[in-house]
Design a protein around this motif. Structure first.
Motif, mmCIF file in Angstrom:
data_model
loop_
_atom_site.group_PDB
_atom_site.id
_atom_site.type_symbol
_atom_site.label_atom_id
_atom_site.label_comp_id
_atom_site.label_asym_id
_atom_site.label_seq_id
_atom_site.Cartn_x
_atom_site.Cartn_y
_atom_site.Cartn_z
ATOM 1 N N LEU A 113 -15.602 2.599 4.862
ATOM 2 C CA LEU A 113 -16.186 1.814 3.938
ATOM 3 C C LEU A 113 -16.219 2.658 2.680
ATOM 4 N N PHE A 114 -16.618 3.739 2.637
ATOM 5 C CA PHE A 114 -16.384 4.337 1.279
ATOM 6 C C PHE A 114 -14.878 4.247 0.713
ATOM 7 N N LEU A 115 -13.822 4.494 1.617
ATOM 8 C CA LEU A 115 -12.430 4.293 0.963
ATOM 9 C C LEU A 115 -12.000 3.050 0.910
ATOM 10 N N ALA A 116 -12.618 1.933 1.684
ATOM 11 C CA ALA A 116 -12.337 0.776 1.265
ATOM 12 C C ALA A 116 -12.912 0.268 -0.123
ATOM 13 N N MET A 117 -14.080 0.914 -0.723
ATOM 14 C CA MET A 117 -14.331 0.551 -1.828
ATOM 15 C C MET A 117 -13.509 1.296 -2.791
ATOM 16 N N ASN A 118 -13.125 2.407 -2.587
ATOM 17 C CA ASN A 118 -12.219 3.111 -3.464
ATOM 18 C C ASN A 118 -10.820 2.605 -3.642
ATOM 19 N N THR A 119 -10.209 1.913 -2.407
ATOM 20 C CA THR A 119 -8.655 1.491 -2.552
ATOM 21 C C THR A 119 -8.830 0.383 -3.182
ATOM 22 N N ALA A 120 -10.180 -0.541 -3.242
ATOM 23 C CA ALA A 120 -9.915 -1.863 -4.006
ATOM 24 C C ALA A 120 -9.870 -1.656 -5.439
ATOM 25 N N GLY A 121 -9.987 -0.439 -5.779
ATOM 26 C CA GLY A 121 -9.871 -0.067 -7.218
ATOM 27 C C GLY A 121 -10.580 -0.696 -8.392
ATOM 28 N N PHE A 122 -11.955 -0.683 -8.156
ATOM 29 C CA PHE A 122 -12.706 -1.450 -9.275
ATOM 30 C C PHE A 122 -12.925 -0.531 -10.348
ATOM 31 N N MET B 281 -12.146 -9.940 -12.908
ATOM 32 C CA MET B 281 -12.486 -11.070 -11.733
ATOM 33 C C MET B 281 -11.752 -10.665 -10.421
ATOM 34 N N VAL B 282 -10.467 -10.317 -10.647
ATOM 35 C CA VAL B 282 -9.717 -10.229 -9.438
ATOM 36 C C VAL B 282 -10.246 -8.623 -8.717
ATOM 37 N N THR B 283 -10.516 -7.885 -9.603
ATOM 38 C CA THR B 283 -10.944 -6.461 -8.836
ATOM 39 C C THR B 283 -12.194 -6.568 -8.146
ATOM 40 N N THR B 284 -13.088 -7.108 -8.875
ATOM 41 C CA THR B 284 -14.489 -7.537 -8.280
ATOM 42 C C THR B 284 -14.460 -8.417 -7.045
ATOM 43 N N LEU B 285 -13.750 -9.358 -7.121
ATOM 44 C CA LEU B 285 -13.631 -10.158 -5.758
ATOM 45 C C LEU B 285 -12.843 -9.274 -4.551
ATOM 46 N N ALA B 286 -11.743 -8.595 -5.097
ATOM 47 C CA ALA B 286 -11.102 -7.783 -4.029
ATOM 48 C C ALA B 286 -12.086 -6.800 -3.572
ATOM 49 N N PHE B 287 -12.833 -6.173 -4.388
ATOM 50 C CA PHE B 287 -13.955 -4.994 -3.976
ATOM 51 C C PHE B 287 -14.971 -5.540 -2.873
ATOM 52 N N CYS B 288 -15.446 -6.847 -3.179
ATOM 53 C CA CYS B 288 -16.440 -7.418 -2.362
ATOM 54 C C CYS B 288 -15.650 -7.654 -0.890
ATOM 55 N N PHE B 289 -14.297 -8.207 -1.343
ATOM 56 C CA PHE B 289 -13.624 -8.702 -0.005
ATOM 57 C C PHE B 289 -13.515 -7.208 0.844
ATOM 58 N N ALA B 290 -12.996 -6.249 0.454
ATOM 59 C CA ALA B 290 -12.895 -4.898 1.295
ATOM 60 C C ALA B 290 -14.199 -4.208 1.858
ATOM 61 N N ILE B 291 -15.278 -4.732 1.268
ATOM 62 C CA ILE B 291 -16.346 -4.152 1.819
ATOM 63 C C ILE B 291 -16.549 -5.092 3.061
ATOM 64 N N ILE B 292 -16.763 -6.336 3.021
ATOM 65 C CA ILE B 292 -16.667 -7.321 4.058
ATOM 66 C C ILE B 292 -15.936 -6.921 5.127
ATOM 67 N N LEU C 147 -5.258 -13.173 -5.408
ATOM 68 C CA LEU C 147 -6.119 -13.546 -6.293
ATOM 69 C C LEU C 147 -5.741 -13.487 -7.632
ATOM 70 N N ALA C 148 -4.817 -12.522 -7.879
ATOM 71 C CA ALA C 148 -4.128 -12.245 -9.197
ATOM 72 C C ALA C 148 -3.384 -13.512 -9.453
ATOM 73 N N ILE C 149 -2.693 -13.788 -8.445
ATOM 74 C CA ILE C 149 -1.655 -15.003 -8.588
ATOM 75 C C ILE C 149 -2.655 -16.264 -9.022
ATOM 76 N N LEU C 150 -3.692 -16.581 -8.441
ATOM 77 C CA LEU C 150 -4.626 -17.565 -8.613
ATOM 78 C C LEU C 150 -5.212 -17.591 -9.816
ATOM 79 N N VAL C 151 -5.766 -16.501 -10.079
ATOM 80 C CA VAL C 151 -6.389 -16.425 -11.452
ATOM 81 C C VAL C 151 -5.423 -16.599 -12.771
ATOM 82 N N CYS C 152 -4.309 -15.840 -12.577
ATOM 83 C CA CYS C 152 -3.331 -15.913 -13.559
ATOM 84 C C CYS C 152 -2.695 -17.481 -13.695
#
Lengths: 203, 178
Positions: A133-142, A170-181, B168-173
């Motif tokens: 989980l911790f690495l998921a949070m890190n690899t998502a690169g928030f 926007m992208v990084t926040t969503l990807a971050f939440c997605f990674a946690i889920i 997401l990057a594609i959609l947002v962009c």
């Protein structure tokens, strides 16, 4: 990991044989090995600095204080780690440093968090759920500000480079939440860890 | 406004963290110099510990890149992307994003600096690069530091999140700049 390592090397050799780039691949082997050591060595100084700083923060009780502050969130996310573990505080600091783009500070703190998570790991040879989980949070690169990218854009005369901050956030926040889920879901389906050193699936 | 606030924040984050840590410790009467040097001692050990893991990953990625594998993959993927009206120039960035940070920045500089790149291509590349972290590197360093080689589902999660980031990057962009 065994398969990934195998595939990386075998696929590159086969591809190189087809494209006629075998000599390039051999050279990449040498330069890659050199680069890894260079990266690790360049880490020593900054690593020492932040480990020293974090030790001060820990001794003074500052980390505990921060950990207490964000406990409601981390308690739910890292429910397998005791609430009073210093790992919780380090994870929070790592996240904060990453968010501000301080990768040099985030990595040493993150490594310390990993060492603390390892203490609560029932099988020291495989990754615990908390680690994944911790690495998921890190690899998502928030990250709040993509400074490098903005710098490059500004350098080539891109109109108004800071415009990309909002979409990136926007992208990084969503990807971050997605990674946690994802991590939470996979934790349920994946074969659980078994107590120390017994045979667990190597991946 | 938001951007200015954020930039000031980024600039001040590090100095503020340092002052807070040190002042709070002095206030609590911690012998900061001794504690600092004691903690810093581990820097060398940790850095040396991760070398084998870094070598494995970075050599693998370098070889794969040199072999032309990504060029081949790009050629295969191009028709599918053009179908969705996504610039094919973006493919190398998409593929290396999870594998190599320096290569991704290199590719991105190349796209941004190329006068033939369209505004959309550069913007999309910028969003993709800005919103990513090098998954392989993070896994190698963090798992290497505690000598774990059975990483279970960590890589899958990392790659899924990367894939999600690309989509997401594609959609947002497209929504904001397309």
């Amino acid at each position: 990991m065994n398969w990934i390592f195998y595939l990386f090397i075998v696929v590159s050799i086969i591809t190189a044989a087809i494209t006629g780039r075998l000599s390039d691949v051999v050279e990449a082997l040498l330069s890659g090995a050199q680069l890894s050591v260079k990266i690790a060595l360049s880490l020593i100084g900054i690593m020492a600095f932040w480990l020293g700083m974090m030790k001060i923060a820990q001794k003074s009780g500052l980390i505990e204080l921060i950990a207490k502050f964000i406990k409601p969130i981390t308690k739910r996310l890292f429910n397998e780690i005791p609430e009073d573990s210093p790992a919780i505080g380090d994870i929070a600091m790592n996240f904060t440093a990453n968010a501000f783009g301080l990768t040099n500070a985030a990595t040493p703190i993150g490594i310390r968090a990993m060492e603390e998570l390892q203490e609560h790991n029932i099988d020291k040879t495989s990754a615990s759920n908390a680690m994944c989980l911790f690495l998921a949070m890190n690899t998502a690169g928030f990250q709040l500000i993509p400074a490098t990218v903005i710098g490059i854009l500004a350098g080539v005369g891109y109109p108004n480079p800071t415009k990309i901050i909002a979409p990136v956030l926007m992208v990084t926040t969503l990807a971050f939440c997605f990674a946690i889920i994802c991590a939470k879901i996979l934790q349920r389906i994946w074969k659980p860890q078994t107590a120390s050193n017994s045979e667990s699936e190597g991946k | 406004m938001f951007q200015q606030v954020m930039e000031t924040f980024s600039l001040w984050a590090l100095p503020v963290i340092l002052i807070t840590i040190l002042t709070y410790a002095m206030f609590k009467k911690v012998p900061i110099y001794e504690v600092f040097t004691d903690g810093a001692k581990d820097g060398f050990k940790v850095a040396v510990n991760i070398i084998p893991y870094l070598v494995a990953i970075i050599v693998g990625v370098s070889m794969l890149r040199a072999s032309g594998f990504f060029d081949m993959l790009s050629a295969w993927l191009a028709p599918a992307l053009t179908f969705f009206n996504i610039p094919a120039d973006i493919i190398p960035v998409m593929l290396t994003r999870s594998l190599s940070g320096s290569a991704t920045i290199g590719l991105f500089s190349d796209i941004a600096g190329n006068p033939a790149s369209t505004f959309l291509t550069t913007t999309l590349a910028a969003i993709m690069v800005g919103s990513s972290e090098t998954t392989m590197y993070v896994l190698a360093v963090y798992f290497g530091s505690v000598k774990i080689s059975k990483i279970r589902y960590a890589l899958i999660v990392g790659l899924l999140a990367d894939l999600m980031g690309i989509i997401l990057a594609i959609l947002v962009c497209k929504k904001m700049f397309g």
